[in-house]
Structure formats: C-alpha cells, structure tokens
Scaffold this active site. Sequence first.
Site, PDB file in Angstrom:
ATOM      1  N   LYS A  65       0.555   3.540  -2.735  1.00 14.30           N
ATOM      2  CA  LYS A  65      -0.890   4.272  -3.279  1.00 14.30           C
ATOM      3  C   LYS A  65      -0.624   5.721  -3.101  1.00 14.30           C
ATOM      4  CE  LYS A  65      -3.947   0.535  -1.399  1.00 14.30           C
ATOM      5  NZ  LYS A  65      -4.524  -0.172  -0.455  1.00 14.30           N
ATOM      6  N   SER A  72       0.827  -1.120  -0.050  1.00 17.36           N
ATOM      7  CA  SER A  72       0.020   0.104   0.101  1.00 17.36           C
ATOM      8  C   SER A  72       0.765   1.352  -0.073  1.00 17.36           C
ATOM      9  CB  SER A  72      -0.878   0.271   1.424  1.00 17.36           C
ATOM     10  OG  SER A  72      -1.986  -0.779   0.772  1.00 17.36           O
ATOM     11  N   TYR A 119      -2.187  -2.874 -10.643  1.00 20.12           N
ATOM     12  CA  TYR A 119      -2.316  -2.589  -9.043  1.00 20.12           C
ATOM     13  C   TYR A 119      -1.336  -3.455  -8.590  1.00 20.12           C
ATOM     14  CZ  TYR A 119      -4.041  -2.547  -4.318  1.00 20.12           C
ATOM     15  OH  TYR A 119      -3.920  -2.697  -3.133  1.00 20.12           O
TER      16      TYR A 119
HETATM   17  N1  GLU Z   1      -1.452  -5.755  -2.481  1.00 19.57           N
HETATM   18  C1  GLU Z   1      -2.188  -5.708  -1.142  1.00 19.57           C
HETATM   19  C2  GLU Z   1      -3.528  -5.713  -1.517  1.00 19.57           C
HETATM   20  O1  GLU Z   1      -4.167  -5.158  -2.047  1.00 19.57           O
HETATM   21  C3  GLU Z   1      -1.932  -4.270  -0.577  1.00 19.57           C
HETATM   22  C4  GLU Z   1      -2.496  -4.198   0.930  1.00 19.57           C
HETATM   23  C5  GLU Z   1      -1.782  -3.358   1.570  1.00 19.57           C
HETATM   24  O2  GLU Z   1      -0.514  -3.076   1.774  1.00 19.57           O
HETATM   25  O3  GLU Z   1      -2.590  -2.561   2.349  1.00 19.57           O
HETATM   26  O4  GLU Z   1      -4.303  -6.449  -0.658  1.00 19.57           O
END
Ligand code: GLU
Length: 422
Positions: A75, A72, A197
């Site tokens: 993001k 995340s 993603y």
């Molecule tokens: N790739 C993970 C997901 O989408 C990232 C989640 C995270 O780091 O919060 O579940």
Amino acid sequence: MSTDPRRQMFEPIEVALEELRERYLPDDRGEVADDIPELAKADPGHFGLSLVSVDGHRYRAGDTDVAFTMQSISKPFVYALALADHGLEAMLDRVGAEPSGEAYNAISLDPDTGRPDNPMINAGAIVSASLVAGAGAEERFERIRTTLSGFAGRDLALDDRVYRSEMATGDRNRALAYLMRSTGALGCPVDEAIEVYFRQCALSVTADDIATMGATLANNGENPVTGQRVIPEEVDEQVMAVMATCGMYDSSGEWLVRVGLPAKSGVAGGLMALSPAQFGIGLYSPPLDAKGNSVRAVEACRDLSADFSLHLLHRPARDTPVVSLRMPDNDEPAVLCLRGDVDFVGAEQALRSLDPVEAHWAEHPGPHELVLDLARVSSVEPVAAAMFEALAAGLAESGVRLSVADPRRRALLAELPEREAP
Ligand code: GLU
C-alpha cells in the site's frame, strides 16, 4: 553470519538480529491468516529478519529468503506512485491522511464525501491503486510492478496462486469498491480497481526485499543498493508520514508510542519498518495477532527500537556547533568558528553566541568585521544559510562586514563574500 573480513566489525548487528530471532522463535502465539485461503499454507515456524542500511549494507538472520506475498505492505508504495502521478493536493481530495482507528477492511469512509480515511486501509488502497496513471488494469499494474521492483532492486513477480485465491474469495473488498463506486469516490469500474489491487497484494517478496524497500524510503526515495532514484524526495516524506500514523492497522497509535518507527505490515506475515536516514528492516513470520500484525515481528521491532534507541522522537543531546568565538581585537576581526552540520537550531545558537561581540562593537568605533570560520563545518542547511544571510544584511546596515573562511572553498554560504582564513 558474514564471512567477508571487511564486515567483521559490523557483526554485532547480525548478532543482535540473531538474538532477536532466538528470543522470539519459541513464541507461538497468533494465527496464520486464512481469509485468503492460499495464505493458510504458510509455515508458522518461519521467522526472518533483514536490515539494510542507507549505505546499502545488509545484515540478516533466519528465513530472509522465504517468499511471501506483500499484501498490505504494497500500500505505501502504490500510494507513493499515485502521489508522484498527481501530487499531494489532488491525492488528498481523493484519499484522506487520517488514522481510521478501525480494522483494515472496515468501511472507513467520510460520511459526506465517501472519501476513504487513509491509503493504508483497504478502501484507501483500492482508490490509490485506481489513481495510478495507466490506460487499464494491465498497464496500471505493470507500472506498479516496475516501481515496486525499483524499490526492491530486483524484478518482482506475481504469486498467481495467491492472486487467484483472493480473486475467488475477496468479496468484502469488492463490496467496499462497489460502495465507493456508488458515492463517486472510486473513479474506475470495480473489476478493474479490484484486479489491480489484488495483483499488487500478490506480489511475491522476501524479508530481504522488504528491507531494501524500507531502506529506499529511509534513503529519501533512492535505492541504496542499486543507486536508482525510485520516487521524488517530497513524495518519500509524505509516504513515511502516512506510514507513521496509519501503517499498523488499528494499533498504529500504540505502535508509534512504543516503537516509534514508520512501518507497514501485511496479513501474509511481513512487516517493514524504517528509521529515516538510517536503515530499513524487513521481518517475516506468518502468525498474526488479533489486529493482523505478525506477533514475532512486532515483538522484535519493539526490542530493536528500545535496545538501539530508534524511536523517531528520541533526540540525543546535541552539541552546540560553536567551537569558539574570538572577540574583536584592535584591527583583528571577530571570528566565529563552527563545526558539524549546521541546521536551524545550530544557526540559532551561533547567532545568539554573537551577543558579546555586538555589545563590543556598540562601544568601539568601526569599521568592524566578523568572519565565519567554516573549516570544520560539513554542511549548512538552507534554513541556516538564510539565517546567516539575514545576519549579513543586518550587520551591513550597521557597517559590519560579514565574510566566510573555508580553506576548501566549498561555497557552503555561497551568497556571502569569502576571505582567507584569519
Ligand atoms: N489482500 C488483503 C486484503 O485486502 C490485504 C490485507 C492486508 O494485508 O492487510 O484483504
């Protein structure tokens, strides 16, 4: 610890980081994430802290060169790229900026429009990734990789095993994407959006990298180590704002109250936090608390913020910029001597300090003159310049001339006439 003699004086920072490491290394609470099976292989004993100042200096303790995937933490950077491509208004139409108060993988979608609540939860991150300009998944991901590499100051690579592991198991994210596709919130095919993603989540970094990435955000979007401008300044502010309110999953509110730094964590155990105009910090320790944040990293950030008074809303008592005010005397002008960085509040204080001078002028025939002595001023914010210009216009109407004296002739108030130092 640093062996460079020039840096000996900064050792207290590395000592502080090392102390935090020693304090929290024995804390073995939390679980290593296993919903992406490959992540479960992480060593729960790893703990690294890296800090990069906006001057580009680095301080570190522990395992700062151990590779882990961004998850995340990618993001905010992908959101930054989408913002740079489309602008805030267009982005707000597609992804909100409200904390959801729900888990990162919840179905936090607007009941009317299907719009995800914010870009820091999975739903909003999937839409943000799909909005990065590019002809298809490949081109879009390459732009993401290049931009994130700019933030890190080195070429970031994909951890193929983690990517494949999430590809094989990430059905909840696929389900979210299908749902958003059905409401029109997601504008591209699900497989394409998910591929981009999952790839951004699987970019491999170290605590050192995410510290540099945070320092780049703290430094208005310009990487302080390489000097590269990575994103425009206004985008940088927007991203930090969303991190401050939504960056720490469903404990974002408590984080803002307790720690008060824009931050983003990831389920691989990374945590990036930053202090605007000061530094970025990258922490890595895999065991996570129930909300998905690294236990040791959260504790260390809390202590760091308290010990170094880093809370965003903490404001040390400020000095007035007014050094002295010389009253008008016969033919001699009034002189207002200022210092430091003159901002809105500084200009307001300076203007108010002129009350006795104005009272004097009212009682004595003109012509009158006021000199702003800027010799000790280092900068004048645009809002402060506009306030002094308005003052000059108002004074001119009552026959008072306002001029500026600055031996270095830096044109800090370029619209106002200059004169020799009084
Ligand atoms: N790739 C993970 C997901 O989408 C990232 C989640 C995270 O780091 O919060 O579940």
